[in-house]
Design an enzyme around this catalytic site. Structure first.
Site, PDB file in Angstrom:
ATOM      1  N   ASN A  22     -12.819  -4.839   6.679  1.00 43.12           N
ATOM      2  CA  ASN A  22     -13.521  -5.403   5.341  1.00 43.12           C
ATOM      3  C   ASN A  22     -12.796  -6.070   4.928  1.00 43.12           C
ATOM      4  O   ASN A  22     -12.965  -6.810   3.152  1.00 43.12           O
ATOM      5  CB  ASN A  22     -13.524  -3.826   4.070  1.00 43.12           C
ATOM      6  CG  ASN A  22     -11.930  -3.879   3.589  1.00 43.12           C
ATOM      7  OD1 ASN A  22     -11.213  -4.397   3.936  1.00 43.12           O
ATOM      8  ND2 ASN A  22     -11.854  -2.501   2.821  1.00 43.12           N
ATOM      9  N   HIS A  69      -8.248  -8.082   1.155  1.00 41.77           N
ATOM     10  CA  HIS A  69      -7.722  -7.532  -0.265  1.00 41.77           C
ATOM     11  C   HIS A  69      -7.603  -7.820  -1.410  1.00 41.77           C
ATOM     12  O   HIS A  69      -7.437  -9.181  -1.750  1.00 41.77           O
ATOM     13  CB  HIS A  69      -6.280  -6.705  -0.013  1.00 41.77           C
ATOM     14  CG  HIS A  69      -5.713  -6.484  -1.730  1.00 41.77           C
ATOM     15  ND1 HIS A  69      -5.848  -5.635  -1.764  1.00 41.77           N
ATOM     16  CD2 HIS A  69      -5.369  -6.657  -2.372  1.00 41.77           C
ATOM     17  CE1 HIS A  69      -5.107  -5.597  -3.147  1.00 41.77           C
ATOM     18  NE2 HIS A  69      -4.726  -6.302  -3.325  1.00 41.77           N
ATOM     19  N   TYR A  90       0.757  -1.119  -0.261  1.00 42.77           N
ATOM     20  CA  TYR A  90       0.174   0.065  -0.016  1.00 42.77           C
ATOM     21  C   TYR A  90       0.980   0.993  -0.209  1.00 42.77           C
ATOM     22  O   TYR A  90       0.510   1.951   1.073  1.00 42.77           O
ATOM     23  CB  TYR A  90      -0.990   0.193   0.929  1.00 42.77           C
ATOM     24  CG  TYR A  90      -2.165  -0.888   1.102  1.00 42.77           C
ATOM     25  CD1 TYR A  90      -3.050  -0.573   0.097  1.00 42.77           C
ATOM     26  CD2 TYR A  90      -2.741  -1.704   2.035  1.00 42.77           C
ATOM     27  CE1 TYR A  90      -4.582  -1.497   0.107  1.00 42.77           C
ATOM     28  CE2 TYR A  90      -3.561  -2.309   2.578  1.00 42.77           C
ATOM     29  CZ  TYR A  90      -3.719  -3.130   1.311  1.00 42.77           C
ATOM     30  OH  TYR A  90      -5.540  -3.494   1.004  1.00 42.77           O
ATOM     31  N   GLU A 144       1.046  -6.460  -7.777  1.00 40.90           N
ATOM     32  CA  GLU A 144       1.161  -7.329  -6.703  1.00 40.90           C
ATOM     33  C   GLU A 144       1.888  -8.698  -6.848  1.00 40.90           C
ATOM     34  O   GLU A 144       2.078  -8.599  -5.159  1.00 40.90           O
ATOM     35  CB  GLU A 144      -0.211  -7.322  -6.500  1.00 40.90           C
ATOM     36  CG  GLU A 144      -1.099  -5.701  -6.013  1.00 40.90           C
ATOM     37  CD  GLU A 144      -2.323  -5.912  -5.233  1.00 40.90           C
ATOM     38  OE1 GLU A 144      -2.432  -4.204  -5.125  1.00 40.90           O
ATOM     39  OE2 GLU A 144      -2.783  -6.099  -5.624  1.00 40.90           O
TER      40      GLU A 144
HETATM   41  N1  UDP Z   1      -8.719   2.441   3.604  1.00 40.07           N
HETATM   42  C1  UDP Z   1      -9.747   2.947   4.329  1.00 40.07           C
HETATM   43  N2  UDP Z   1     -10.782   4.163   4.784  1.00 40.07           N
HETATM   44  C2  UDP Z   1     -11.052   4.602   3.686  1.00 40.07           C
HETATM   45  C3  UDP Z   1     -10.683   3.906   2.276  1.00 40.07           C
HETATM   46  C4  UDP Z   1      -9.810   3.004   2.115  1.00 40.07           C
HETATM   47  O1  UDP Z   1      -9.844   2.592   5.969  1.00 40.07           O
HETATM   48  O2  UDP Z   1     -11.599   5.382   3.559  1.00 40.07           O
HETATM   49  C5  UDP Z   1      -8.642   1.035   3.875  1.00 40.07           C
HETATM   50  C6  UDP Z   1      -9.181  -0.526   3.278  1.00 40.07           C
HETATM   51  O3  UDP Z   1      -9.111  -1.383   4.220  1.00 40.07           O
HETATM   52  C7  UDP Z   1      -9.076  -1.116   2.234  1.00 40.07           C
HETATM   53  C8  UDP Z   1      -7.847  -0.124   1.761  1.00 40.07           C
HETATM   54  O4  UDP Z   1      -7.641   1.390   2.598  1.00 40.07           O
HETATM   55  O5  UDP Z   1      -9.538  -2.249   1.548  1.00 40.07           O
HETATM   56  C9  UDP Z   1      -7.192  -0.082   0.428  1.00 40.07           C
HETATM   57  O6  UDP Z   1      -7.907   0.684   0.130  1.00 40.07           O
HETATM   58  P1  UDP Z   1      -8.490   1.104  -2.047  1.00 40.07           P
HETATM   59  O7  UDP Z   1      -9.560   2.564  -2.214  1.00 40.07           O
HETATM   60  O8  UDP Z   1      -7.583  -0.057  -1.690  1.00 40.07           O
HETATM   61  O9  UDP Z   1      -9.703   0.450  -1.430  1.00 40.07           O
HETATM   62  P2  UDP Z   1      -9.329  -2.152  -1.871  1.00 40.07           P
HETATM   63  O10 UDP Z   1      -9.182  -1.937  -2.962  1.00 40.07           O
HETATM   64  O11 UDP Z   1      -9.772  -2.946  -1.153  1.00 40.07           O
HETATM   65  O12 UDP Z   1     -11.631  -1.967  -2.413  1.00 40.07           O
HETATM   66 MG    MG Z   2      -7.627  -1.088  -3.829  1.00 42.75          MG
END
Ligand code: UDP
Ligand code: MG
Length: 185
Positions: A149, A152, A50, A163
């Site tokens: 959530n 990933h 990340y 990745e």
């Molecule tokens: N996340 C968070 N707060 C936010 C948005 C994202 O804590 O407002 C965390 C969440 O665990 C998420 C991760 O950051 O899965 C990576 O964000 P991304 O936008 O890549 O979402 P994803 O691809 O996991 O749906």
């Molecule tokens: Mg993502």
């Protein structure tokens, strides 16, 4: 069209004993597991997965949630995003994770569909996030913890390629014929 994508069951999924249930959902869709491992992430590795580049995106997601929740803030996307990012790094390093690579037709898109929206409160029933979690990213960031959530999954083909290279060595990925293969070729 046959793609590979990365799935990580985050520490909350592992601790809640949802590992098998989550893997099953992808297997039942006919996706093939071609590599798998359990690992405890260092902060350094978590930041490679990340990178700081995602700060504006996660800040934007938090802000969108806050707007809907009626939470007013003077802070901008970057400041909020940095807090959310720090919380995220702590979250994904708080316990072991299970990572695996899936292969299948349009695997990246299909796996995202099964995953559900980033914020569990928006994730549809039938998705992993929608069925096994419910909080919002806005709530998590407001309370000062990483948005749990469960999983990933790679967001695009480019992300998947980068990745998989980061997480798996070439000899940790396997080629074999699965029962679904006869319908793919
Ligand atoms: N996340 C968070 N707060 C936010 C948005 C994202 O804590 O407002 C965390 C969440 O665990 C998420 C991760 O950051 O899965 C990576 O964000 P991304 O936008 O890549 O979402 P994803 O691809 O996991 O749906
Ligand atoms: Mg993502």
């Amino acid at each position: 069209m046959i793609e590979k994508t990365l799935v990580i069951i985050k520490p909350d999924g592992v601790k809640r004993s949802l590992t098998g249930e989550i893997i099953t959902r992808f297997e039942k869709a006919g996706l093939k597991i071609i590599g798998m491992k359990m690992i405890s992430l260092t902060k350094e590795f978590a930041k490679k997965h990340y990178p700081e580049d995602i700060i504006p995106r996660i800040g934007g997601k938090t802000l969108a949630d806050w707007k809907e929740m009626g939470i007013k803030t003077e802070k901008d996307e970057k400041t909020i995003g940095r807090d959310a990012w720090n919380d995220l790094i702590n979250y994904v390093t708080e316990g072991p994770v299970v990572a695996f690579v899936l292969e299948g037709v349009h695997a990246v898109e299909v796996v995202r569909k099964i995953t559900g929206s980033t914020s569990p409160h928006k994730a549809q029933p039938g998705t992993v996030r929608g069925d096994y979690s419910h909080i919002s990213m806005g709530y998590a960031t407001y309370r000062g913890f990483g948005g749990r959530n469960l999983i990933h999954t790679s967001g695009s083909k480019e992300e998947a390629e980068q990745e998989i290279k980061l997480w798996f060595k070439k000899d940790e990925l396997f080629k074999y014929k699965g029962v679904h293969d006869e319908h793919l070729v």
